[in-house]
Design an enzyme around this catalytic site. Structure first.
Site, PDB file in Angstrom:
ATOM      1  N   ASP A  40      19.224  46.039  23.659  1.00 64.73           N
ATOM      2  CA  ASP A  40      20.660  45.988  24.694  1.00 64.73           C
ATOM      3  C   ASP A  40      20.881  47.179  26.175  1.00 64.73           C
ATOM      4  O   ASP A  40      19.891  47.061  26.649  1.00 64.73           O
ATOM      5  CB  ASP A  40      21.134  47.481  23.481  1.00 64.73           C
ATOM      6  CG  ASP A  40      23.085  47.307  24.231  1.00 64.73           C
ATOM      7  OD1 ASP A  40      23.809  46.676  24.265  1.00 64.73           O
ATOM      8  OD2 ASP A  40      23.326  47.429  22.654  1.00 64.73           O
ATOM      9  N   GLU A  81      32.194  51.909  22.541  1.00 59.26           N
ATOM     10  CA  GLU A  81      31.214  52.748  22.773  1.00 59.26           C
ATOM     11  C   GLU A  81      31.023  54.565  22.888  1.00 59.26           C
ATOM     12  O   GLU A  81      32.238  54.833  22.981  1.00 59.26           O
ATOM     13  CB  GLU A  81      30.697  52.105  23.538  1.00 59.26           C
ATOM     14  CG  GLU A  81      30.251  51.072  23.210  1.00 59.26           C
ATOM     15  CD  GLU A  81      29.289  49.899  24.078  1.00 59.26           C
ATOM     16  OE1 GLU A  81      27.496  49.822  24.272  1.00 59.26           O
ATOM     17  OE2 GLU A  81      30.307  49.093  24.728  1.00 59.26           O
TER      18      GLU A  81
END
Length: 749
Positions: A309, A519
Site C-alpha cells: 500500500d 482513510e
C-alpha cells in the site's frame, strides 16, 4: 462430547486443496515469463517491482479540471531510465475518459516502443464504487451499502460494469474489493467493507471479483480487469479504531475470521493482493513472512502479484521502527514476500533493491520470483498482445442501463429501522419540512473515493445527480416542501428557523449523518453523531410534529438519545449518486425497503459487541444490547416464516444437510426479503459464537405469495479454528435458525 479432530494436512486437503481457480500455471505464459526474465538486467527487474503515482509524471492540473497533462520528460525518466513496472492513481481528481485514454496510450507507447524489451505498464486505480475516477462513468453505492442488499447478483453486476468502464480507458487493474471485516465502527474505512460478518464479506467479495474478472478469469478481454483483494490482513480491526494503527488479533481469530474472506477470494481466482498498511501483534504486515509467504503462497497456493500500500515499505523504517534504515526496510519487505512497492513519489525502492542484490543481501532468485508474478499478470491481462485502449469503447461508459443498476442497488440497500404507527410511507400531499446537514449535498451521499480522494469537492459532481431535497421535492411538489438546513455536520445553522417552520408542516424529514472522509482524515474519537445534529432533533421534537430520520453515514454513529424522539428511521449508508432517488422512493412507498444491517448498530459508544459474540449473559450485566442487531431491517410488508425442515436429524462428515423454510408475504405490498440462515454450535472445545451466518438468499414475493427457500450445509460449514490454530470439525449438536424458526441436528463421526 467426542471430538473429531482433523489434522492440518487433512483439513488443507478439504479446505485449501482447491486453491485459486487460476493457480495452475499456463505453460505458454510461463515459458514467455522465463524467456523474458532471462533477457532482463537486474536494473530492469527492480524497475518492474517499482510503482509510482501519476503525479510524479504529470503536470499540475488547474483547479476543477477533469483534464490531466503528462510531463513527457518525467515520464521518460520513469519508464525508459528506471523501467518502472506500474503507475497508479489519478493525478488529484477524476479525469475524462478521453483524457485517460490519451494518457494510457502515451505511457504504453513509450513502454513498448522506447524500452529495450518493450514491457507494458500495468496501470492501477481505486475504482471502489464504480469507476469513480472517470468523469463520465457509473458510480455505485459504497460497499457497506452493497452489503446491506444481501444480493450477490448486484455485487457481481457492479463488478462487471466497473470492469467494462475501467478497461475502456486502458486501465486493467482495480484495487478492490476491501475484504477486511468491519468490526470496529470507529475505523474510518468501515464503509469500504462489506460489514462485520465473515460469510457475508466472503460471498459479496467473491461475487464482485467474478464480476471484475469473469467466471473463467480471462482478464485479457476488453471488459475485464484484474481484481486486487485488500488489505491483507487484519487492517480493519485496529485497537484504537484509528486508521493505520496497531491491531491485536490472536492467530486463532485471525485464521478463522480475518483471513477467511481472503482465502475465499483466492479460491475465486483473484489475481492480486494489496498488503495491510498497519501492524498486527507488533508485526507490520509488509514485513510478515507468515502472512505473505507461509499463508498466502504456501498454504493457499496464491500465484498472483502482491503489492504494497501507499508508501508502506518506507514506513517500516520511519513509522514502525522495525527497520533501522530505508534500505533495510526494502530488504525486509521483499524477503517477506512483497513483489511490488507503491513507493510512490520516487525511485528509491529500485535503487535500494539494486544495491541489496549487488551486496548479496537479497538473492536474485527472490527478485526473479517477484518479477515473474508481475509479468504473469501483465501476460494474463493481454498487455503484451495489445496494451492500447480502443477509442470506440469509450461510448460504452456511463450507459443509462448502468445507472439503473446503481439505482437498483441503492433501493435494495435502504434499510428501514423504525416505523412507529406506520408513519411510513408518507402521502405525497402532506406538507414536509426537509432539514439536516445531509439533505442538500451530493457529496455526502457518496463519501470518499468520489472524483477526489476525500470526495468533498462538489465542483466535480454532475449537476444531474439529485440531492435528497431535490428528490423529495420532485415527488411531493414544491408547494408541499419547506427546506431549512438547521445544522451543519458539526455546527449550528438556522436551527431556530427550522423549529419555527416545523410548526406549520405535517411531518419532518431530518437528514443527518457524516461529511465525506477517507482513510486517516476520517479518524474520530467519539462515535456519537455530532451533538449539534442530535440537538436539532431534540429541538424539533418539542414541536410535537412527527420526525422521520434519514441517516447518511459510512459507519453507525450512536443516536440512542434521539431514537425515541423519532417515528421513522431510514438507514441510507452511502448510497451513491442515485441514493437520493432511492430514499425519496422509500419515503413515499414507491419502493418497499428490503435492506438489512450488515453490521451491529451500537447503542452505546463503549459497547461495540458484534452479533456473533460468544455467550455473554451473566447476572444480566453482560449482554448483546445493540440499537439494532446485525441482519435487522423492517419492510412495508409482513413476511412470515414457517415449516423449517431438515432433510435429516443426523449427518456424517461428507454428507450434506438440506434445509428448507417457507416464506410468505402476509402484507399488502410486493416486497423483497433477505432470508438469512444462522447456525449455532451448542458445545465445542473453543467457546462457540451464539450464532453465525451460513447462508442468505434474496427473494421477491407478491402479496399473499409463498416460496420455499432451500439451503445446503456440509460438515465444512461447521468447521472452526481450534486451540492449536488448526481448522477442525467436531461432532455435536447444532441449531439452525431462519427467521423465528429453529431446528436441531447432530453431526456424528
Amino acid at each position: 462430547m467426542k471430538k473429531l479432530h482433523l489434522l492440518l494436512a487433512i483439513w488443507l486437503l478439504i479446505f485449501y486443496a482447491a486453491g485459486s481457480l487460476f493457480s495452475a500455471p499456463n505453460d505458454e505464459i510461463e515459458k514467455k515469463i522465463q524467456t523474458l526474465l532471462s533477457q532482463m538486467t537486474l536494473k530492469e527487474k527492480v524497475g518492474q517491482m517499482t510503482q509510482i503515482t501519476l503525479e510524479v509524471v504529470s503536470l499540475k492540473r488547474p483547479d476543477g479540471s477533469f483534464v490531466n497533462s503528462l510531463d513527457e520528460n518525467k515520464l521518460r525518466q520513469a519508464i525508459v531510465e528506471y523501467g518502472i513496472g506500474s503507475i497508479i492513481n489519478t493525478g488529484g481528481a477524476a479525469n475524462t475518459a478521453r483524457n485517460w485514454l490519451e494518457m494510457i496510450t502515451i505511457m504504453q507507447k513509450m513502454a513498448t516502443q522506447e524500452t529495450r524489451l518493450g514491457i507494458p505498464i500495468l496501470y492501477g486505480i481505486d475504482a471502489i464504487h464504480g469507476s469513480n475516477y472517470i468523469k463520465e462513468a457509473t458510480l455505485f453505492p459504497q460497499s457497506i451499502a452493497m452489503a446491506a442488499t444481501f444480493n450477490r447478483q448486484l455485487s457481481r453486476r457492479e463488478g462487471e460494469i466497473t470492469a467494462l468502464e475501467t478497461r475502456a480507458v486502458g486501465i486493467p487493474w482495480n484495487f478492490n474489493p476491501v475484504l477486511g471485516l468491519g468490526r470496529n465502527p470507529l475505523w474510518p474505512r468501515f464503509w469500504e467493507t462489506y460489514g462485520e460478518d465473515v460469510y457475508l464479506t466472503s460471498e459479496m467479495g467473491r461475487a464482485y471479483i467474478l464480476g471484475l474478472q469473469g467466471e473463467d478469469g480471462d482478464i485479457s478481454r476488453a471488459d475485464r480487469v484484474a481484481a486486487c483483494m485488500k488489505h491483507y490482513a487484519g487492517y480493519s480491526f485496529p485497537l484504537s479504531g484509528h486508521d493505520r494503527t496497531p491491531a491485536w488479533i490472536p492467530e486463532r481469530l485471525m485464521r478463522e475470521m480475518f483471513l477467511t474472506p481472503f482465502k475465499s477470494a483466492v479460491d475465486a481466482g483473484v489475481y492480486t493482493v494489496m498488503i495491510n498498511s498497519g501492524e498486527v501483534n507488533g508485526v507490520p504486515a509488509h514485513s510478515s513472512a507468515f502472512l505473505l509467504t507461509r499463508v498466502l503462497r504456501e498454504e493457499w497456493g496464491f500465484k498472483g502479484l502482491a503489492v504494497s500500500d501507499w508508501e508502506d515499505v518506507k514506513r517500516l523504517h520511519d513509522r514502525d521502527h522495525v527497520a533501522a534504515s530505508p534500505e533495510e526496510a526494502v530488504k525486509m519487505a521483499v524477503m517477506a514476500g512483497l513483489d511490488m512497492s507503491m513507493v510512490p513519489f520516487d525511485f528509491s525502492f529500485a535503487e535500494y533493491l539494486y544495491q541489496l542484490v549487488k551486496k548479496g543481501e537479497v538473492p536474485e532468485t527472490r527478485i526473479d520470483d517477484a518479477v515473474a508474478n508481475i509479468l504473469r499478470v501483465k501476460f494474463q491481462a493481454g498487455l503484451f498482445e495489445n496494451p492500447f485502449p480502443d477509442p470506440q469503447r469509450l461510448q460504452l461508459i456511463g450507459k443509462p442501463e448502468f445507472a439503473q443498476v446503481s439505482l437498483s442497488a441503492a433501493r435494495e440497500a435502504i434499510t428501514l429501522l423504525k416505523n412507529e404507527n406506520n408513519i411510513l410511507p408518507l402521502q405525497k400531499d402532506v406538507k414536509i419540512l426537509v432539514t439536516g446537514p445531509t439533505a442538500n449535498s451530493r457529496a455526502y451521499l457518496n463519501g470518499g473515493w468520489t472524483y477526489t480522494w476525500q470526495g468533498d469537492d462538489e465542483r466535480y459532481y454532475p449537476a444531474h445527480y439529485k440531492t435528497i431535497l431535490q428528490a423529495i421535492t420532485e415527488k411531493a411538489g414544491q408547494r408541499n416542501v419547506v427546506y431549512v438546513q438547521g445544522a451543519d455536520i458539526e455546527t449550528q445553522k438556522d436551527m431556530g428557523e427550522a423549529v419555527q417552520k416545523a410548526r406549520d408542516v405535517d411531518v419532518i424529514v431530518a437528514c443527518l449523518g457524516e461529511a465525506t472522509y477517507c482513510e486517516t482524515p476520517g479518524n474520530i474519537n467519539d462515535l456519537h453523531l455530532p451533538a449539534v445534529q442530535r440537538e436539532l432533533i431534540h429541538q424539533l421534537a418539542r414541536t410535537g410534529k412527527p420526525i422521520v430520520l434519514v441517516l447518511v453515514e459510512g459507519r453507525p454513529r450512536v443516536i440512542n438519545d434521539i431514537v425515541p424522539k423519532t417515528k421513522g428511521i431510514l438507514m441510507a449508508y452511502l448510497p451513491g449518486p442515485y441514493g437520493s432517488e432511492a430514499i425519496a422512493e422509500a419515503l413515499f412507498g414507491e419502493v418497499n425497503p428490503s435492506g438489512k444491517l450488515p453490521f451491529t448498530y451500537p447503542k452505546h459508544v463503549n459497547d461495540l459487541v458484534c452479533y456473533d459474540h460468544t455467550y455473554l449473559k451473566e447476572f444480566d450485566v453482560n449482554r448483546y444490547d445493540p440499537q439494532w442487531p446485525f441482519g435487522y431491517g423492517l419492510s412495508y410488508s409482513e413476511f412470515e416464516y414457517r415449516n423449517l425442515k431438515l432433510s435429516q436429524s443426523r449427518i456424517k462428515k461428507g454428507e450434506a444437510l438440506q434445509i428448507s423454510v417457507e416464506v410468505e408475504n402476509r402484507g399488502e405490498r410486493a416486497g423483497k426479503e433477505s432470508v438469512l440462515l444462522y447456525v449455532s454450535d451448542l458445545y465445542r472445545s473453543v467457546t462457540p459464537p451464539v450464532k453465525q451466518l451460513k447462508g442468505f438468499q434474496k427473494i421477491m414475493l407478491q402479496p399473499g405469495e409463498k416460496r420455499v427457500v432451500t439451503f445446503t450445509l456440509t460438515a465444512d460449514d461447521l468447521a472452526f479454528v481450534g486451540r492449536d490454530n488448526q481448522w477442525i470439525v467436531e461432532p455435536g449438536v447444532f441449531k439452525v435458525r431462519i427467521g423465528d424458526q429453529t431446528a436441531q441436528f447432530e453431526l456424528v463421526e
